[in-house]
Design an enzyme around this catalytic site. Structure first.
Site, PDB file in Angstrom:
ATOM      1  N   ASP A  72       0.816  -1.219   0.000  1.00 35.91           N
ATOM      2  CA  ASP A  72       0.000   0.000   0.000  1.00 35.91           C
ATOM      3  C   ASP A  72       0.843   1.260   0.000  1.00 35.91           C
ATOM      4  OD1 ASP A  72       0.957  -0.433   2.571  1.00 35.91           O
ATOM      5  OD2 ASP A  72      -1.005  -0.883   3.415  1.00 35.91           O
ATOM      6  N   ASP A 141      -7.225  -2.559  14.151  1.00 40.22           N
ATOM      7  CA  ASP A 141      -8.603  -2.930  13.794  1.00 40.22           C
ATOM      8  C   ASP A 141      -8.646  -4.174  12.904  1.00 40.22           C
ATOM      9  OD1 ASP A 141      -7.640  -1.993  11.404  1.00 40.22           O
ATOM     10  OD2 ASP A 141      -9.058  -0.335  11.185  1.00 40.22           O
ATOM     11  N   HIS A 143      -6.996  -4.763  10.164  1.00 45.11           N
ATOM     12  CA  HIS A 143      -6.843  -4.615   8.707  1.00 45.11           C
ATOM     13  C   HIS A 143      -5.550  -5.246   8.219  1.00 45.11           C
ATOM     14  CE1 HIS A 143      -4.899  -0.387   9.401  1.00 45.11           C
ATOM     15  NE2 HIS A 143      -3.931  -1.202   9.090  1.00 45.11           N
ATOM     16  N   GLU A 148      -9.575  -1.855   5.471  1.00 44.61           N
ATOM     17  CA  GLU A 148     -10.235  -1.499   6.717  1.00 44.61           C
ATOM     18  C   GLU A 148     -11.501  -2.344   6.932  1.00 44.61           C
ATOM     19  OE1 GLU A 148      -8.524   0.182   8.572  1.00 44.61           O
ATOM     20  OE2 GLU A 148      -8.202   2.260   8.020  1.00 44.61           O
TER      21      GLU A 148
HETATM   22  C1  GLP Z   1      -0.453   0.414   8.354  1.00 44.04           C
HETATM   23  C2  GLP Z   1      -0.181  -0.425   7.116  1.00 44.04           C
HETATM   24  C3  GLP Z   1      -0.380  -1.890   7.380  1.00 44.04           C
HETATM   25  C4  GLP Z   1       0.358  -2.297   8.630  1.00 44.04           C
HETATM   26  C5  GLP Z   1      -0.170  -1.485   9.796  1.00 44.04           C
HETATM   27  C6  GLP Z   1       0.424  -1.870  11.123  1.00 44.04           C
HETATM   28  O1  GLP Z   1      -1.786   0.631   8.562  1.00 44.04           O
HETATM   29  N1  GLP Z   1      -0.994  -0.048   6.024  1.00 44.04           N
HETATM   30  O2  GLP Z   1       0.067  -2.642   6.259  1.00 44.04           O
HETATM   31  O3  GLP Z   1       0.197  -3.663   8.848  1.00 44.04           O
HETATM   32  O4  GLP Z   1       0.123  -0.136   9.519  1.00 44.04           O
HETATM   33  O5  GLP Z   1       1.537  -1.135  11.441  1.00 44.04           O
HETATM   34  P1  GLP Z   1       2.468  -1.441  12.668  1.00 44.04           P
HETATM   35  O6  GLP Z   1       3.242  -2.650  12.284  1.00 44.04           O
HETATM   36  O7  GLP Z   1       3.336  -0.227  12.783  1.00 44.04           O
HETATM   37  O8  GLP Z   1       1.604  -1.641  13.836  1.00 44.04           O
END
Ligand code: GLP
Length: 276
Positions: A72, A141, A143, A148
């Site tokens: 993403d 959440d 995702h 989402e």
């Molecule tokens: C963002 C990304 C996700 C990732 C998430 C969790 O939302 N789009 O791909 O998994 O962050 O991030 P973290 O690993 O910093 O908790």
């Protein structure tokens, strides 16, 4: 779906990196076509990226014949912004490995036609033969990528609105100011992830415990998009102890126990019989 519980984040990172390295090396022994690796951003994979870079440096792994696709990217955030996923990936991974630049694919959140950008991304994944292994992380959440709650479980790469929870959580990278967090992102869909031959998801820390519980112990639901993995024929969540605090004791013990016996069946060289 496998659930591998590691004692802490460092062990988790080492385990995942070595698992990916083994997959790439095994693939390269058999095929001349590149290994196609899907990649996430976020704090969860940073340890894995460090370990992979170390394996690369020590000559145990090469990315010369690996093609990557990131999950993403924010919309309308300059590529050079320190919090763009382009910047993140070069800072934490690509600048430290021997991957040819032309093998790196990251969605362009500043493309003139965002829908076309997404269509082209899907087409490119197909063109290289699909993703061999998609590495992922999750949001609080539940995702996966930026899918989402409420995202279709068969969604493809598209523009996605980020919800307030995600923007609040990610505001830590934007001077704790939610207004500075982009409202839109381009993301591969749940369906895109599910098409990968294999999916490995890192879940670390108590803040992910509820999402882990929903994804493992709950039913398949678009409200916890990670739960779609239950329908994948080769998926695995690798988590640390902290992330397990909302699992039932029985579930925790079940996966700990079954993974103890999860060894590759090997044959005795002389008798050609399986060894147990
Ligand atoms: C963002 C990304 C996700 C990732 C998430 C969790 O939302 N789009 O791909 O998994 O962050 O991030 P973290 O690993 O910093 O908790």
């Amino acid at each position: 779906m496998r659930l591998l519980i590691q004692n802490n984040y460092d062990l988790l990172s080492k385990w995942v990196a070595n698992y990916i390295a083994d997959k790439i090396n095994a693939h390269q022994k058999k095929h001349s076509r590149p290994f196609v690796l899907g990649l996430p951003t976020g704090s969860s994979p940073i340890g894995t990226y460090k370990e992979l870079a170390a394996l690369n440096k020590s000559g145990k792994l090469s990315f010369k014949n690996v093609i990557t696709f990131n999950m993403d990217e924010y919309v309308a955030l300059e590529e050079t912004h320190p919090e763009s996923y382009h910047s993140f990936m070069f800072k934490h991974f690509f600048d430290h490995i021997d991957i040819p630049k032309e093998n790196i694919n990251i969605l362009d959140g500043n493309a003139e036609d965002l829908s076309l950008e997404c269509e082209k991304y899907e087409a490119k994944i197909k063109e290289v033969g699909g993703i061999d292994l998609f590495l992922g992380g999750i949001g609080t959440d539940g995702h996966i990528a930026f899918n989402e709650p409420g995202s279709s479980l068969s969604s493809r790469t598209r523009v996605k609105t980020l919800n307030t929870e995600t923007r609040m959580v990610n505001s830590r990278f934007f001077e704790n100011d939610i207004n500075k967090v982009p409202k839109l992102a381009l993301t591969v869909g749940v369906g895109t992830v599910m098409d990968a031959k294999e999916v490995v998801v890192i879940v670390s820390g108590h803040q992910k415990a509820r999402a882990l519980h929903k994804a493992v112990e709950g039913g398949v639901s678009h409200m916890w998009t990670l739960s779609a993995l239950q329908l994948h024929n080769k998926s695995m969540i690798v988590c640390d102890e902290e992330a397990t605090i909302d699992l039932k004791v029985g579930t925790y013990k079940y996966f700990k126990d079954i993974e103890k016996h999860n060894i590759e069946p090997t044959k005795d060289k002389e008798t050609d019989q399986y060894l147990y």
